[in-house]
Scaffold this active site. Structure first.
Site, PDB file in Angstrom:
ATOM      1  N   ASP A 229       0.873  -1.152   0.000  1.00 26.94           N
ATOM      2  CA  ASP A 229       0.000   0.000   0.000  1.00 26.94           C
ATOM      3  C   ASP A 229       0.927   1.224   0.000  1.00 26.94           C
ATOM      4  O   ASP A 229       2.108   1.123   0.316  1.00 26.94           O
ATOM      5  CB  ASP A 229      -0.921  -0.023   1.223  1.00 26.94           C
ATOM      6  CG  ASP A 229      -2.118   0.885   1.027  1.00 26.94           C
ATOM      7  OD1 ASP A 229      -3.128   0.693   1.715  1.00 26.94           O
ATOM      8  OD2 ASP A 229      -2.051   1.773   0.153  1.00 26.94           O
TER       9      ASP A 229
HETATM   10  C1  GLC Z   1      -4.225   4.397  -0.229  1.00 31.97           C
HETATM   11  C2  GLC Z   1      -5.103   3.178  -0.056  1.00 31.97           C
HETATM   12  C3  GLC Z   1      -5.005   2.213  -1.197  1.00 31.97           C
HETATM   13  C4  GLC Z   1      -4.793   2.983  -2.485  1.00 31.97           C
HETATM   14  C5  GLC Z   1      -3.419   3.598  -2.417  1.00 31.97           C
HETATM   15  C6  GLC Z   1      -3.123   4.468  -3.639  1.00 31.97           C
HETATM   16  O1  GLC Z   1      -3.651   4.787   0.973  1.00 31.97           O
HETATM   17  O2  GLC Z   1      -5.013   2.465   1.177  1.00 31.97           O
HETATM   18  O3  GLC Z   1      -6.209   1.445  -1.225  1.00 31.97           O
HETATM   19  O4  GLC Z   1      -4.893   2.119  -3.614  1.00 31.97           O
HETATM   20  O5  GLC Z   1      -3.222   4.357  -1.235  1.00 31.97           O
HETATM   21  O6  GLC Z   1      -3.953   5.575  -3.656  1.00 31.97           O
END
Ligand code: GLC
Length: 746
Positions: A229
């Site tokens: 993430d």
């Molecule tokens: C965010 C989310 C994830 C997302 C990523 C990119 O913090 O937790 O689901 O795809 O960052 O935006």
């Protein structure tokens, strides 16, 4: 890949290999050798393609894209084919924008209704979560775009999400928090997967080899790329060693990887494996054979609206008030800011700029004519107490004299989102006050809810005639809501999460969201209906519930065993006995009241959605296999099927079971190992061990018969090694001989 490509890992320098394990920008992987830069972008229910240098919190703008119902809505449709079609549309739109990897579906279990990101997830149940997510993955990847199931794993809250340790026992992990991911990985083969921010039992998910390598790849056969993430990596080297292939976004610490290889703490072969996975991902997502079709924006909008109708859940419809007659010329009061300013998606990284958008007010007006519509906002989206009274007064005036009141209530953006959890299930105070004022008019009220996670309804549900839970429905929600309210479409949704009477009834209430860096999963497997229905806790509306505009009968249940004694075919006939066409979700639950440890009274093991016209019937057949009867044995670290009686229940919700049958299921025949620490009871129950202990058993039974009836049961709980000191003729050597003999018979 059969033969190494021209730039096989051997051709890449160590620095190039290290660079591949981290992105090159917020939304891009890194290019090196023959591996091109790939574009990754959100999100689960619509494309959020930002211009270069965007953000991962949904703040900056992105290119317009179809905003489909978020998972809370799509999941409520219980329509797997619809999910696949939406996945395909998402894949088309991603490909048309040059996106290689779509960051979705979101598929964490809704452990608590307080979860700020529940709108982005499917259910409190892993079975339906896995089926809906797998269909989305198949659809997305059918267009040559990688899907990225997320967030792996046990990411069930937003509070302290980047540090908190989810402390969860092995059985609960296996039976609740992993099965949906397992189903998606083994049945839909995603090309990518996103690891979660949080720790699991103290280890960061992005650095957990047991999770990312032993389980995901070793046991489930995942062959794709694991990415973090955004910002979830805390230790670059540990994450690569654990099986994380791609850190996002970049942290400019590639040198740590190079140093680790040079000083021997990281085997370069691990890097070579990462390179091969990234090369495979590039091959899968840059396939020239998959043409980039033009996107039919109108068709996608219609699909979004159709999905919205399938998603909304009719909870209450006293006197069949709904559907309303669009030709009656009745004066309809449309009250509530959400009718004018639709809340159609959640906050944070999944936020989409829709290709079009309309509110229910606009669509209702178009349908029945402005002369028949009176509107008032009724409340402010900020729940501003200063304006509450005047807005309520204005609404009462607008509603006076109307034949029906359509009252649009719900949770404004600031009340729930990615990034924080709620601390109440209540609707905003101003809305509740407005509702109370309107009930004094004695005009039938239809409450239409817009919310990403369940709200408390028990305080006011019986003071209104109808309740339509529309969740968050994407850009087509306004149109679909008007069509459903006036009978041009039927509400096709069923609850994928229980609506409790009060927050303190929720199974995680005493544990969520934890403290001091830890959140204990003390409720174990008893999440959602597994708790409420096992303990027969009264709820406002149960898992699987939803009304329609027609009625269905269920007949002719047949549970037929397959050749394998653990496979069963369960069939039932469903008939539309009403006056309107409609859809029904036939649900199959399996439960057992035998065996310990205790098992939930019922677990969803199958479902099918049928669409039938009046008088039409369909024979639905659902399959059960060994896993549907199994429980996870944390002692032996395996799935175990206990012999016994299991109930097979077919119903229209988890509590409206229309047909059921008890079937006898044999055990899986697995013979456990025995050790010197196994209890006497385990030895007695063992097919081989029991015989070896017959003389001991005889003596115990003689003692028991001689005036100590409790003795036998007491001794059964004693590890056999303890009997050595009881001078029962069992020496340590004898015990170890018996252990060795039993092992030799396995
Ligand atoms: C965010 C989310 C994830 C997302 C990523 C990119 O913090 O937790 O689901 O795809 O960052 O935006």
């Amino acid at each position: 890949m059969t033969s190494p490509s021209p730039d096989s890992p051997a051709e890449l320098t160590l620095e190039e290999k290290a660079s591949l394990t981290s992105g090159s920008a917020t939304w891009y992987s890194t290019a090196a050798g023959d591996i091109p830069r790939l574009m990754l972008t959100d999100g689960p229910h619509g494309l959020r393609r930002q211009q270069e240098g965007g953000d991962n919190l949904g703040i900056g703008d992105s290119v317009p894209a179809t905003c489909f119902p978020p998972a809370v809505g799509l999941g409520s449709s219980w329509n797997v084919d619809l999910a696949r079609r939406i996945g395909e549309a998402l894949g088309r739109e991603a490909r048309a924008q040059g996106v290689h990897v779509l960051l979705g579906p979101g598929m964490n279990i809704k452990r608590s209704p307080l979860g700020g990101r529940n709108f982005e997830y499917v259910s409190e149940d892993p079975h339906i979560t896995g089926r809906i997510a797998a269909a989305l993955v198949r659809g997305i990847q059918s267009r040559g775009v990688a899907a990225t199931p997320k967030h792996f794993a046990v990411n069930n809250q937003e509070t302290d999400r980047m540090r908190v340790s989810a402390d969860v026992d092995e059985r609960t992990l296996r039976e609740i928090y992993l099965p949906a991911f397992e189903h998606v990985v083994t049945e839909a083969q995603p090309w990518a997967l996103m690891s979660a921010y949080n720790r699991i039992n103290g280890t960061f998910a992005s650095e957990d080899p047991a999770l990312l390598t032993d389980l995901l790849r070793g046991e489930w056969g995942f062959d794709g790329v694991v990415m973090s993430d955004w910002g979830a990596v805390n230790d670059r080297v540990a994450s690569v060693a654990a099986g994380l292939d791609l850190e996002m976004p970049p942290s400019d610490t590639d040198a740590e990887i190079v140093d680790a290889v040079n000083n021997g703490t990281l085997d370069e072969a691990v890097l070579d494996t990462v390179v091969e996975r990234l090369r495979l991902l590039a091959a899968r997502t840059t396939d020239p054979a998959l043409a980039t079709d033009p996107v039919d924006v109108d068709a996608h909008h219609r699909l979004a609206a159709d999905a919205a109708a399938e998603a909304m859940v009719l909870l209450r419809n006293e006197g069949d008030l709904l559907p309303l007659d669009p030709t009656a010329g009745a004066r309809i009061a449309v009250i509530g800011e959400f009718a004018r300013t639709p809340r159609y998606q959640g906050g944070g990284s999944s936020r989409v700029v829709p290709t079009r958008l309309s509110g229910a007010l606009e669509e209702i007006t178009a349908l029945i004519g402005a002369k028949n519509v009176a509107f008032a906002p009724g409340f402010s989206l900020t729940d501003n107490p200063d304006t509450a009274a005047s807005l309520a007064e204005e609404a009462v005036t607008a509603a006076t004299g109307a034949e029906r009141i359509l009252l649009f209530l719900g949770l404004p953006d600031g009340f729930e989102s990615e990034g924080f959890d709620r601390d109440t299930l209540a609707l905003p105070a101003g809305q509740l006050a407005l509702l109370e004022r309107l009930t004094t008019l004695n005009i039938p009220i239809v409450v239409v809810l817009s919310n990403g996670a369940t709200v408390e309804v028990s305080e006011w549900a019986t003071s209104v005639e109808a309740i339509l839970e529309t969740w968050l429905l994407g850009q087509g929600g306004g149109l679909a809501t008007a069509e459903v309210l006036f009978g041009l479409a039927s509400p096709g949704g069923r609850l994928t999460e229980t609506i409790p009477l009060r927050l303190s009834d929720t199974p995680s209430f005493l544990h969520f969201p934890g403290r001091d860096g830890h959140v204990g999963y003390g409720e174990g497997v008893y999440v959602g209906y597994r708790h409420y229905n096992t303990l027969d806790v009264p709820v406002a509306y149960e898992f699987g519930f939803g009304l329609g505009y027609t009625r269905f009968d269920y007949t002719d249940l047949a549970a037929v065993p397959g050749t394998d004694p653990h496979t069963w075919l369960v069939s039932a006939t469903v008939i539309n006995v009403g006056e309107r066409a409609g859809s029904e979700v036939v649900q199959l639950y399996v439960g057992t009241t035998e065996n310990t440890p205790t098992r939930p009274a019922q677990e969803l093991r199958g479902f099918a959605k049928v669409h039938l016209v009046p008088g039409e019937s369909e024979r639905v057949t659902l399959h059960l296999n060994a896993r549907d009867f199994a429980t996870w044995d944390s002692g032996q670290h395996r799935w175990r099927v206990d012999a016994g009686a299991y109930t097979v229940q077919v119903g229209s919700s988890s509590r409206r079971i229309h047909l059921s049958e008890t079937i006898a299921v044999p055990g899986d025949g697995w013979v456990p190992e025995l050790s010197e620490h196994s209890t006497v009871g385990e030895w007695f129950a063992h097919p081989v061990g029991g015989q070896l202990l017959q003389s001991v058993r005889d003596r115990m039974e003689a003692f028991a018969a001689g005036g100590a009836p409790e003795l036998l049961r007491m001794v059964e709980q004693v590890p056999i090694i303890k009997l050595v000191s009881w001078k029962m003729g069992l020496t340590l050597e004898r015990v170890r001989e018996m252990v060795a003999f039993v092992a030799s018979q396995r």
